[in-house]
Scaffold this motif. Structure first.
Motif, PDB file in Angstrom:
ATOM      1  N   THR A   1      18.659  14.160  19.992  1.00  0.00           N
ATOM      2  CA  THR A   1      19.904  14.799  19.579  1.00  0.00           C
ATOM      3  C   THR A   1      20.844  14.957  20.771  1.00  0.00           C
ATOM      4  OG1 THR A   1      18.655  15.994  17.931  1.00  0.00           O
ATOM      5  CG2 THR A   1      20.873  16.780  18.387  1.00  0.00           C
ATOM      6  N   LEU A   2      20.269  15.369  21.889  1.00  0.00           N
ATOM      7  CA  LEU A   2      21.078  15.578  23.084  1.00  0.00           C
ATOM      8  C   LEU A   2      21.734  14.262  23.518  1.00  0.00           C
ATOM      9  CD1 LEU A   2      21.838  17.692  25.185  1.00  0.00           C
ATOM     10  CD2 LEU A   2      19.934  16.889  26.565  1.00  0.00           C
ATOM     11  N   VAL A   3      20.923  13.218  23.526  1.00  0.00           N
ATOM     12  CA  VAL A   3      21.437  11.925  23.951  1.00  0.00           C
ATOM     13  C   VAL A   3      22.496  11.420  22.974  1.00  0.00           C
ATOM     14  CG1 VAL A   3      20.772   9.530  24.146  1.00  0.00           C
ATOM     15  CG2 VAL A   3      19.406  11.284  25.260  1.00  0.00           C
ATOM     16  N   LYS A   4      22.269  11.677  21.696  1.00  0.00           N
ATOM     17  CA  LYS A   4      23.246  11.238  20.695  1.00  0.00           C
ATOM     18  C   LYS A   4      24.585  11.955  20.901  1.00  0.00           C
ATOM     19  CE  LYS A   4      20.169   9.904  16.938  1.00  0.00           C
ATOM     20  NZ  LYS A   4      19.471  10.460  15.767  1.00  0.00           N
ATOM     21  N   MET A   5      24.540  13.189  21.354  1.00  0.00           N
ATOM     22  CA  MET A   5      25.796  13.910  21.598  1.00  0.00           C
ATOM     23  C   MET A   5      26.524  13.296  22.791  1.00  0.00           C
ATOM     24  SD  MET A   5      25.137  17.885  20.614  1.00  0.00           S
ATOM     25  CE  MET A   5      23.620  18.227  21.449  1.00  0.00           C
ATOM     26  N   ILE A   6      25.759  12.925  23.813  1.00  0.00           N
ATOM     27  CA  ILE A   6      26.403  12.297  24.972  1.00  0.00           C
ATOM     28  C   ILE A   6      26.999  10.945  24.583  1.00  0.00           C
ATOM     29  CG2 ILE A   6      26.009  11.386  27.302  1.00  0.00           C
ATOM     30  CD1 ILE A   6      23.698  13.380  27.555  1.00  0.00           C
ATOM     31  N   TYR A   7      26.305  10.240  23.680  1.00  0.00           N
ATOM     32  CA  TYR A   7      26.733   8.898  23.312  1.00  0.00           C
ATOM     33  C   TYR A   7      27.740   8.912  22.159  1.00  0.00           C
ATOM     34  CZ  TYR A   7      26.195   3.832  22.865  1.00  0.00           C
ATOM     35  OH  TYR A   7      26.426   2.481  22.850  1.00  0.00           O
ATOM     36  N   GLY A   8      28.102  10.107  21.687  1.00  0.00           N
ATOM     37  CA  GLY A   8      29.145  10.191  20.669  1.00  0.00           C
ATOM     38  C   GLY A   8      28.680   9.921  19.254  1.00  0.00           C
TER      39      GLY A   8
END
Lengths: 507, 361
Positions: free
Chosen positions: A46-53
């Motif tokens: 989830t965290l990475v998905k937020m960084i990746y938009g």
């Protein structure tokens, strides 16, 4: 030590019933390799998905080079300089490397220029790859290189890598690490997600550890032991599998000259495989993904039939029996892919119990399913294997990967197999659950069952196997006792090294 | 900005509510449509949904029609739902229905004018066999050669229609019919006629068979391992293989069952309400049953209700054409809307609508 590239401040993201990220903050410096550690379901994705938009946060903010950063979609994140190599590759088998790279670009250059650039980048970073080859013919490690090169062509400032080494041989891991260090020396930051603590210790400058969506600490991996990091991840200490004395009994499985053509022309044919497996023995089969692992499992489970005489179970030829007929006398299996192969996504855990245990566990009589018994069977698996779920009525797809893995492995172990064939038993499972699954396998072997473990995690195979063999292009090496094998020998058995020669020969 | 977000599990409330919501939306939009065509929308809706059952003027004639029309729809739709659950798309029930009628009627007419009580059961057996055999063509082509059952079963409808035309004007033509096309009329053949079991209800053996099929399918899917295997095949074909399900047998079973039930429906119709084989005796039940199967969300009880509702819109639609001068196409549009709204509202069983936050610049 360096300037901050990306600063994450109090990111919070809630999904129905679960807070995936709870007030997470940390910084990634320029030219830093930063590890993101955590159990399955700890909120790394989830965290990475937020960084990746891909996902927008409920609360909190990010800054990129000091400016506010909230990418509404991945293309905006890419624009800013974020690139990501996913755990599961998105490549088209039928297209060439260059065509696949072009598909991922906003404005692809002319094919000839692109091929030249791919060659240039691949040499610059020591990632051997021929742009004109079809992706179908590439190994998993080479496919990953396609994804990495696709990212590098965008000149990223931050490269996110999700579990990159799970499909690589030791030699390929070395190549990858060289590349990542080179990128780092040029000032590119890397966010590195992995379960493999030793790798993180070798590679990363800092590590942020997530547990239940919260940041539970940042450490310098080189100065922290793997065990300490694992305990931070889990929040408690966990058991390592115990050593045991092996008592081999009768031969349970005898495979003789097993050959199978590739399914539908895709995949790997099995070529002339022979081995034996005895009671109480654990045979570990390693190899780079896509070298016949799935095919071997399907030939043993009965999903694919082989020529008569090729597979004998407890002295009886079962090569023409289907999965149901092999299960009844005690040949059970657990495939790698949890959703869609080991379990039906939209069916409940109870129904997924019936899927393999229906006849062997007596849940079906005269063709009618006893749902009461099926439910208690599922509850039994859930209790014994600590599957975190509200109950057996929950659909399989609602479980996190690690929990579902515990369920599908537990489902077979509870049925007391005489032979268990299992592919990737702890793939994507957190450290505590992985240890529990390995211990359960060892207990099963101690009780006299034979176990065939197919895995790409060599540490795991070394830990639980008595003998080791490797699959390479559908051929199985001679099984050898695990004592006295070193990584170099294993790497050669896996035969993954041959990929590199092609690229050095390229102009 | 609105966004769809997948639910971790299907919402039970939405699964139950969406058919009702779909009917309500159909009434609203359909009413608007009728009012644009110059009819009073309330009167039109009342004519379609209320009058066929309750109007003192028409219900005496229309009420029995409800079961007559719902019977074959339910029987065929139950058969189709068995295949649809497994991801096997039999679109050619209309053809299997015709072939069942021809085979069953042919078997009976071969024994004319015997009054033996065994003739009707024999016809029923041949009707089921006719539909089964016609469905076995796409089944065998699919399992042996990997052809697409959607195309093959659909194409065979047109072959069956040609055979029907030749039966009605050729090999099954009434020898005493003075050269007119059409077979002997079963209504004039005492024991063999599939007439009303209770006067003025429309209840004939086909309706009884439909109810039995509903119960049978319910037990199959909720209790029996074969029903489980069918659902498993539809949900995850690879998991089904892993479980030990033989995909060939599932294809043969599903297409065979749907063909046999469609064939039986055809026989009940030809020996009962239709009375004889004529060139155009088939009324499109085989195609409408596809809508019924989905409207009932492939659930036996749902199909029972959907079959009754669909039959009602047929009868009510005809009544509306007659009484209000609404064009027939508007009625078909109305029925199409029902499926459209059901599929649209159905999205919310698996997805929820989210109001995405405004993006921070």
């Amino acid at each position: 030590m360096q300037d901050t590239l990306l600063s994450i401040n109090g990111l919070t993201k809630a999904y129905p019933g679960v807070i995936a990220n709870d007030n997470v903050s940390f910084d990634i410096g320029k030219g830093e390799i930063h590890a993101l550690l955590g159990e399955n379901g700890a909120g790394k994705s989830t965290l990475v998905k937020m960084i990746y938009g891909l996902v927008s946060p409920d609360k909190g903010a990010m800054t990129w080079n000091g400016a506010a950063f909230a990418p509404p979609k991945p293309s905006a994140a890419r624009q800013a300089g974020v690139a990501m190599v996913f755990q599961h590759f998105s490549l088209f088998d039928a297209l060439s490397v260059a065509e696949n790279v072009a598909l991922g670009m906003e404005n692809p250059p002319k094919p000839r220029d692109l091929a030249a650039r791919i060659r240039q980048v691949s040499e610059q970073y020591g990632l051997p790859l021929d742009p004109s080859r079809d992706v179908a013919s590439l190994s998993a490690g080479e496919r990953q290189r396609v994804e990495i090169i696709r990212c590098l062509l965008q000149d990223p400032r931050l490269l996110i890598m999700d579990e990159p080494t799970s499909v690589l041989t030791p030699q390929e891991v070395d190549i990858l690490f060289e590349t990542l260090r080179k990128l780092k020396s040029e000032g590119t930051s890397i966010l590195y997600i992995s379960h493999k603590l030793e790798e993180i210790r070798a590679l990363c400058d800092h590590a942020t550890i997530l547990r239940h969506g919260k940041n539970v600490g940042t450490c310098t991996p080189a100065e922290t032991s793997a065990r300490q990091m694992a305990e931070m991840m889990v929040g408690s200490s966990f058991a390592t599998p115990e050593a045991r004395d092996v008592q081999l009994g009768d031969t349970v499985l005898k495979v003789t000259n097993l050959s199978l053509p590739a399914l539908d022309g895709i995949g790997t044919p099995l070529r002339d495989i022979s081995f034996e497996l005895r009671q109480g023995e654990v045979l570990g089969i390693g190899g780079v993904a896509g070298n016949g692992q799935d095919e071997l499992l399907m030939a043993l489970s009965g999903e694919r039939l082989s020529q008569p005489g090729s597979v004998a179970f407890q002295g009886r030829d079962v090569s023409q029996d289907g999965p149901g007929a092999r299960r009844l006398p005690g040949l059970l299996s657990a495939p790698e892919e949890r959703l869609g192969h080991a379990a039906a996504p939209d069916m409940s855990l109870t129904e997924n119990g019936v899927l393999t245990a229906g006849h062997r566990a007596g849940l079906v009589s005269n063709g009618f399913i006893d749902w009461g018994k099926a439910r208690s069977f599922a509850e039994d698996v859930i209790a014994k294997f600590d599957v975190r779920t509200p109950g057996p009525q929950v659909a399989a797809r609602a479980l996190s990967g690690g929990n579902l893995q515990k369920y599908v492995v537990g489902r077979e172990i509870v049925q007391k197999p005489d032979l268990l064939v299992i592919n990737q038993p702890t793939w994507g499972v957190d450290a505590a659950a992985a240890a529990a699954i390995r211990q359960a396998l060892l207990d099963l072997a101690h009780g006299g069952a034979a176990i065939l473990v197919i895995s790409q995690d060599l540490d795991e195979l070394m830990e639980i196997s008595d003998r080791f063999a490797a699959l390479n292009e559908g051929r199985l090496s001679e099984p050898r006792a695990v004592q006295g094998l070193d990584m170099e020998q294993i790497g050669l058995m896996m035969g993954g090294a041959h990929d590199m020669e092609v690229a050095h020969a390229a102009p | 900005m609105l966004r769809l977000e997948k639910r971790p599990e299907p919402s039970r409330a939405w699964v139950a509510l969406s058919p009702l919501l779909a009917v309500a939306l159909t009434m609203i939009v359909g009413g608007a449509l009728f009012s644009m065509l110059g009819a009073n929308p309330f009167e039109a809706i009342r004519t379609i949904f209320w009058d066929p059952i309750f109007s003192p003027q028409f219900s005496g004639f229309t009420r029995p029609q409800l079961l007559v029309k719902a019977g074959p729809l339910i029987l065929i739709a139950i058969g189709l739902s068995i295949g649809f659950r497994a991801g096997i798309w039999n679109i050619g029930a209309e053809g299997q229905y015709i072939m069942g009628a021809i085979c069953g009627a042919g078997a009976g007419l071969a024994l004319y004018p015997s009054e033996s009580p065994l003739i009707f059961p024999l016809m029923l057996l041949f009707g089921a066999l006719g539909g089964w055999a016609w469905a076995m063509i796409p089944a065998l082509l699919k399992t042996k050669l990997g052809t697409n059952e959607i195309l093959v079963s659909l194409m065979l409808v047109y072959v069956a229609e040609t055979i029907l035309a030749s039966a009605a004007s050729g090999f099954l033509r009434n020898p005493d019919g003075m050269g007119f096309p059409g077979s002997r009329n079963f209504k004039e053949w005492g024991n063999v006629h599939n007439g009303e079991l209770i006067a003025n209800t429309g209840l004939h053996w086909g309706v009884v068979a439909a109810f039995i099929a509903v119960i049978g399918a319910y037990v199959l899917f909720s209790r029996h391992i074969q029903g489980f295997n069918i659902r498993l095949t539809g949900d995850a074909p690879r998991a089904a293989r892993f479980s030990g399900v033989n995909p060939t047998r599932i294809v043969l079973f599903c297409l065979g069952m749907s063909g046999a039930l469609a064939g039986m429906a055809g026989l009940f119709e030809v020996a009962g309400p239709a009375g004889q084989i004529t060139i155009d005796f088939n009324a499109g039940y085989g195609f409408t049953a596809i809508i019924v199967a989905f409207l009932g969300r492939l659930n036996p009880i749902g199909i029972l209700l959907a079959g009754l509702l669909m039959a009602l819109t047929y009868i009510g639609g005809e009544l509306a054409q007659l009484m209000l001068g609404v064009p027939g196409a508007a009625i078909q549009l109305f029925q199409g809307m029902l499926l459209f709204f059901l599929l649209a509202t159905d999205v919310f069983s698996n997805y929820r609508l989210r109001l995405a936050k405004k993006e921070v610049a």
